[in-house]
Design a protein around this motif. Structure first.
Motif, mmCIF file in Angstrom:
data_model
loop_
_atom_site.group_PDB
_atom_site.id
_atom_site.type_symbol
_atom_site.label_atom_id
_atom_site.label_comp_id
_atom_site.label_asym_id
_atom_site.label_seq_id
_atom_site.Cartn_x
_atom_site.Cartn_y
_atom_site.Cartn_z
ATOM 1 N N SER A 1 31.039 37.815 31.205
ATOM 2 C CA SER A 1 30.345 38.995 31.710
ATOM 3 C C SER A 1 30.835 39.320 33.114
ATOM 4 O O SER A 1 31.574 38.555 33.722
ATOM 5 C CB SER A 1 28.840 38.780 31.702
ATOM 6 N N ALA A 2 30.376 40.447 33.636
ATOM 7 C CA ALA A 2 30.804 40.904 34.958
ATOM 8 C C ALA A 2 30.344 39.953 36.056
ATOM 9 O O ALA A 2 30.884 39.948 37.147
ATOM 10 C CB ALA A 2 30.282 42.303 35.225
ATOM 11 N N MET A 3 29.328 39.135 35.772
ATOM 12 C CA MET A 3 28.800 38.245 36.794
ATOM 13 C C MET A 3 29.262 36.809 36.612
ATOM 14 O O MET A 3 28.697 35.911 37.199
ATOM 15 C CB MET A 3 27.272 38.302 36.785
ATOM 16 N N ASP A 4 30.299 36.545 35.830
ATOM 17 C CA ASP A 4 30.785 35.177 35.667
ATOM 18 C C ASP A 4 31.273 34.602 36.982
ATOM 19 O O ASP A 4 30.957 33.469 37.329
ATOM 20 C CB ASP A 4 31.908 35.116 34.636
ATOM 21 N N GLN A 5 32.071 35.379 37.705
ATOM 22 C CA GLN A 5 32.594 34.952 38.991
ATOM 23 C C GLN A 5 32.535 36.129 39.953
ATOM 24 O O GLN A 5 33.067 37.190 39.656
ATOM 25 C CB GLN A 5 34.035 34.473 38.861
ATOM 26 N N VAL A 6 31.876 35.925 41.076
ATOM 27 C CA VAL A 6 31.686 37.009 42.047
ATOM 28 C C VAL A 6 32.017 36.497 43.431
ATOM 29 O O VAL A 6 31.685 35.361 43.779
ATOM 30 C CB VAL A 6 30.219 37.526 42.003
ATOM 31 N N ILE A 7 32.666 37.332 44.229
ATOM 32 C CA ILE A 7 32.889 37.042 45.642
ATOM 33 C C ILE A 7 31.951 37.934 46.439
ATOM 34 O O ILE A 7 31.937 39.154 46.257
ATOM 35 C CB ILE A 7 34.353 37.312 46.052
ATOM 36 N N VAL A 8 31.151 37.344 47.298
ATOM 37 C CA VAL A 8 30.238 38.075 48.172
ATOM 38 C C VAL A 8 30.790 37.969 49.584
ATOM 39 O O VAL A 8 31.072 36.863 50.064
ATOM 40 C CB VAL A 8 28.805 37.504 48.102
ATOM 41 N N VAL A 9 30.955 39.095 50.248
ATOM 42 C CA VAL A 9 31.456 39.119 51.619
ATOM 43 C C VAL A 9 30.283 39.396 52.554
ATOM 44 O O VAL A 9 29.650 40.446 52.473
ATOM 45 C CB VAL A 9 32.564 40.189 51.788
ATOM 46 N N GLY A 10 30.004 38.446 53.418
ATOM 47 C CA GLY A 10 28.923 38.582 54.385
ATOM 48 C C GLY A 10 27.826 37.576 54.125
ATOM 49 O O GLY A 10 27.258 37.541 53.035
ATOM 50 N N GLY A 11 27.540 36.751 55.132
ATOM 51 C CA GLY A 11 26.553 35.697 54.987
ATOM 52 C C GLY A 11 25.237 35.984 55.662
ATOM 53 O O GLY A 11 24.587 35.064 56.164
ATOM 54 N N GLY A 12 24.814 37.249 55.651
ATOM 55 C CA GLY A 12 23.487 37.588 56.157
ATOM 56 C C GLY A 12 22.492 37.603 55.010
ATOM 57 O O GLY A 12 22.780 37.145 53.895
ATOM 58 N N LEU A 13 21.330 38.144 55.269
ATOM 59 C CA LEU A 13 20.289 38.177 54.241
ATOM 60 C C LEU A 13 20.743 38.932 53.000
ATOM 61 O O LEU A 13 20.504 38.495 51.875
ATOM 62 C CB LEU A 13 19.009 38.798 54.804
ATOM 63 N N ALA A 14 21.437 40.040 53.170
ATOM 64 C CA ALA A 14 21.909 40.806 52.009
ATOM 65 C C ALA A 14 22.933 40.011 51.205
ATOM 66 O O ALA A 14 22.873 39.973 49.968
ATOM 67 C CB ALA A 14 22.509 42.142 52.457
ATOM 68 N N GLY A 15 23.871 39.358 51.895
ATOM 69 C CA GLY A 15 24.869 38.559 51.205
ATOM 70 C C GLY A 15 24.259 37.388 50.463
ATOM 71 O O GLY A 15 24.601 37.120 49.303
ATOM 72 N N TYR A 16 23.342 36.694 51.112
ATOM 73 C CA TYR A 16 22.679 35.575 50.452
ATOM 74 C C TYR A 16 21.825 36.051 49.275
ATOM 75 O O TYR A 16 21.747 35.386 48.245
ATOM 76 C CB TYR A 16 21.825 34.781 51.449
ATOM 77 N N SER A 17 21.197 37.205 49.424
ATOM 78 C CA SER A 17 20.406 37.752 48.318
ATOM 79 C C SER A 17 21.290 38.073 47.124
ATOM 80 O O SER A 17 20.947 37.775 45.976
ATOM 81 C CB SER A 17 19.660 39.015 48.770
ATOM 82 N N ALA A 18 22.451 38.673 47.397
ATOM 83 C CA ALA A 18 23.394 38.984 46.316
ATOM 84 C C ALA A 18 23.888 37.708 45.652
ATOM 85 O O ALA A 18 23.946 37.613 44.423
ATOM 86 C CB ALA A 18 24.560 39.809 46.858
#
Length: 123
Positions: A1-18
């Motif tokens: 699925s689209a969420m098998d592997q994801v890169i999140v850029v940014g370690g603030g609250l929004a990044g951690y939430s994602a």
């Protein structure tokens, strides 16, 4: 699925939430931040997080609503009513998600500058 592997850029609250959402869905996530420590701008939010219509407000009999939060925000000089509406009308659910997903104590309420009601949550 689209969420098998994801890169999140940014370690603030929004990044951690994602990143947390990806993990909840069973995916793998790599969180990147340009700083040597994580937290982003969220670490500067020492006074708390604003939310209207929360269970904490109801328990303390605070009369508040997303509409009142929206009006306060617009009066404070916001120039994008479309974004203000999303921010203010989703704020209560955001506070509840943080409390329920991470067990955060956000039981202290404050009324800060420009607010018509106590809606700044912290623990």
């Amino acid at each position: 699925s689209a969420m098998d592997q994801v890169i999140v850029v940014g370690g603030g609250l929004a990044g951690y939430s994602a990143a947390h959402t990806v993990l909840e869905q069973g995916g793998r996530v790599l969180l990147l931040d340009k700083m040597p420590f994580s937290g982003g701008n969220s670490v500067k939010a020492t006074s708390g997080m604003n939310g209207a219509g929360t269970s904490t407000q109801r328990a303390q009999e605070v009369m508040d609503s997303p509409e009142l939060f929206e009006a306060d925000s617009m009066r404070g000089g916001a120039t994008r009513p479309d974004l203000v509406r999303v921010l203010t009308h989703e704020s209560g659910d955001g506070i509840e998600w943080l409390k329920n997903s991470f067990g955060l104590d956000l039981s202290l309420l404050s009324r800060l500058g420009g607010h018509s009601a106590p809606r700044t949550h912290r623990g």
